[in-house]
Design a protein around this motif. Structure first.
Motif, PDB file in Angstrom:
ATOM      1  N   ALA B  28      -2.355 -44.168  44.846  1.00 51.76           N
ATOM      2  CA  ALA B  28      -2.246 -43.580  46.189  1.00 51.76           C
ATOM      3  C   ALA B  28      -2.978 -42.243  46.277  1.00 51.76           C
ATOM      4  N   PRO B  29      -3.561 -41.946  47.446  1.00 45.91           N
ATOM      5  CA  PRO B  29      -4.270 -40.680  47.617  1.00 45.91           C
ATOM      6  C   PRO B  29      -3.347 -39.472  47.440  1.00 45.91           C
ATOM      7  N   SER B  30      -2.092 -39.594  47.887  1.00 46.06           N
ATOM      8  CA  SER B  30      -1.153 -38.482  47.744  1.00 46.06           C
ATOM      9  C   SER B  30      -0.390 -38.620  46.434  1.00 46.06           C
ATOM     10  N   GLN B  31      -0.423 -37.560  45.641  1.00 46.54           N
ATOM     11  CA  GLN B  31       0.273 -37.576  44.353  1.00 46.54           C
ATOM     12  C   GLN B  31       1.405 -36.541  44.321  1.00 46.54           C
ATOM     13  N   ARG B  32       2.100 -36.416  45.458  1.00 43.82           N
ATOM     14  CA  ARG B  32       3.310 -35.571  45.476  1.00 43.82           C
ATOM     15  C   ARG B  32       4.260 -36.018  44.366  1.00 43.82           C
ATOM     16  N   TYR B  33       4.315 -37.329  44.116  1.00 44.24           N
ATOM     17  CA  TYR B  33       5.107 -37.890  43.030  1.00 44.24           C
ATOM     18  C   TYR B  33       4.108 -38.542  42.076  1.00 44.24           C
ATOM     19  N   LEU B  34       3.936 -37.930  40.922  1.00 49.60           N
ATOM     20  CA  LEU B  34       2.883 -38.321  39.975  1.00 49.60           C
ATOM     21  C   LEU B  34       2.905 -39.820  39.634  1.00 49.60           C
ATOM     22  N   GLY B  35       1.795 -40.479  39.879  1.00 52.21           N
ATOM     23  CA  GLY B  35       1.681 -41.895  39.550  1.00 52.21           C
ATOM     24  C   GLY B  35       1.991 -42.813  40.724  1.00 52.21           C
ATOM     25  N   THR B  36       2.106 -42.270  41.909  1.00 55.56           N
ATOM     26  CA  THR B  36       2.399 -43.091  43.094  1.00 55.56           C
ATOM     27  C   THR B  36       1.285 -44.107  43.345  1.00 55.56           C
ATOM     28  N   CYS B  37       1.672 -45.355  43.523  1.00 55.52           N
ATOM     29  CA  CYS B  37       0.696 -46.438  43.746  1.00 55.52           C
ATOM     30  C   CYS B  37       1.074 -47.251  44.979  1.00 55.52           C
ATOM     31  N   VAL B  38       0.132 -48.065  45.408  1.00 49.50           N
ATOM     32  CA  VAL B  38       0.352 -48.966  46.541  1.00 49.50           C
ATOM     33  C   VAL B  38      -0.047 -50.376  46.108  1.00 49.50           C
ATOM     34  N   LEU B  39       0.796 -51.363  46.402  1.00 52.45           N
ATOM     35  CA  LEU B  39       0.493 -52.771  46.096  1.00 52.45           C
ATOM     36  C   LEU B  39       0.285 -53.491  47.421  1.00 52.45           C
ATOM     37  N   VAL B  40      -0.904 -53.999  47.624  1.00 51.37           N
ATOM     38  CA  VAL B  40      -1.260 -54.596  48.916  1.00 51.37           C
ATOM     39  C   VAL B  40      -1.427 -56.109  48.776  1.00 51.37           C
ATOM     40  N   LEU B  41      -0.777 -56.842  49.646  1.00 46.76           N
ATOM     41  CA  LEU B  41      -0.952 -58.296  49.665  1.00 46.76           C
ATOM     42  C   LEU B  41      -2.372 -58.614  50.102  1.00 46.76           C
ATOM     43  N   LYS B  42      -3.011 -59.563  49.400  1.00 46.96           N
ATOM     44  CA  LYS B  42      -4.411 -59.852  49.722  1.00 46.96           C
ATOM     45  C   LYS B  42      -4.563 -60.610  51.034  1.00 46.96           C
ATOM     46  N   ARG B  43      -3.657 -61.543  51.310  1.00 47.63           N
ATOM     47  CA  ARG B  43      -3.813 -62.264  52.574  1.00 47.63           C
ATOM     48  C   ARG B  43      -3.139 -61.505  53.705  1.00 47.63           C
ATOM     49  N   ASP B  44      -3.531 -61.843  54.915  1.00 48.45           N
ATOM     50  CA  ASP B  44      -3.088 -61.114  56.094  1.00 48.45           C
ATOM     51  C   ASP B  44      -1.744 -61.653  56.560  1.00 48.45           C
ATOM     52  N   LEU B  45      -0.740 -60.808  56.486  1.00 47.46           N
ATOM     53  CA  LEU B  45       0.614 -61.255  56.797  1.00 47.46           C
ATOM     54  C   LEU B  45       1.405 -60.059  57.323  1.00 47.46           C
TER      55      LEU B  45
END
Lengths: 152, 152
Positions: B28-45
């Motif tokens: 994630a661009p914001s690292q207020r909490y070290l190691g923050t990530c985003v998991l995005v579903l590949k298909r549109d739902l």
């Protein structure tokens, strides 16, 4: 039953709705967001990394059934899901228990059994602010969710 | 890539870490909490109720790997997971995209590459407050997470 969660500060997960092989579903005590529920893992576990495949698959089925249940009854605009456990760490030793918060969110107000439910935070994160509703209305809500959940 | 999410207001999911059959992971661009990530579903739902079993099983594996990755590098105290999509509904028409926020939480401060990371909200809900770190340190963090994630 205290689990140390900012959304569960009343000290109970709420009223029993349904039990699957691995999870139990409760109607949350706070109904700031109409239809808010809690899904609690039956076995004692602290981190999601230790869930097994069967528990994930079962969880996925319950997610579908619960979203669809609420959709049929109140047509929420969207659904928030979270597994936080933060406030468990205000105590020492901390003993977080895996549970998910299911929070339906509403663009338009809903009137249920004479009570108006508005989503005061629509478009923003849900807030851990408690709204207790009269027991009679809570039981009516519980009944509707239970009935709809079972026939799905 | 804008997805309308209070945790993603910078307008990008972040730096690419890994791609599975059904999900893509970003730092994630914001690292207020070290190691923050985003998991995005590949298909549109739009709603989790429409995920299929394979997508849930795959997600469960990534949850384990990601928590374990961070545990090995920074030993967070706990992990927050959420799928909210609220701010997508500040626009009309809303088009929320399924993505999960993975937010490691820390009781003690961590120093990484000369930068101190404290969790200012420990014990409480994560706040959508942006903390941008220098690009050089972000890439170093990205490298460490990528390397550890792949060998697990």
């Amino acid at each position: 039953m205290s689990n140390g969660c900012e959304f569960c500060e009343i000290g109970t997960y709420g009223d029993y709705i349904y039990e699957s092989d691995y999870w139990t579903i409760f109607l949350a005590p706070s109904q700031r967001y109409l239809g808010t529920c809690v899904l609690v893992l039956k076995r004692d576990l602290n981190d999601l990394m230790n869930l097994n495949t069967e528990e994930w698959v079962d969880f996925g089925k319950l997610v579908s059934k619960l979203e669809l249940t609420l959709k049929k009854i109140f047509k929420p605009t969207l659904y928030n899901w979270s597994c936080f456990k933060n406030s468990a760490f205000r105590s020492n030793p901390a003993n977080p228990q895996i549970h998910w918060h299911f929070i339906p969110r509403y663009q338009k107000k809903v009137v249920f059994s004479g009570l108006t439910f508005e989503d005061p935070d629509f478009g923003y994160m849900p807030q851990p602010v408690t709204r207790i509703i009269p027991k009679k209305i809570r039981y009516k809500l519980l009944d509707q969710i239970k009935k709809q959940f079972i026939i799905l």
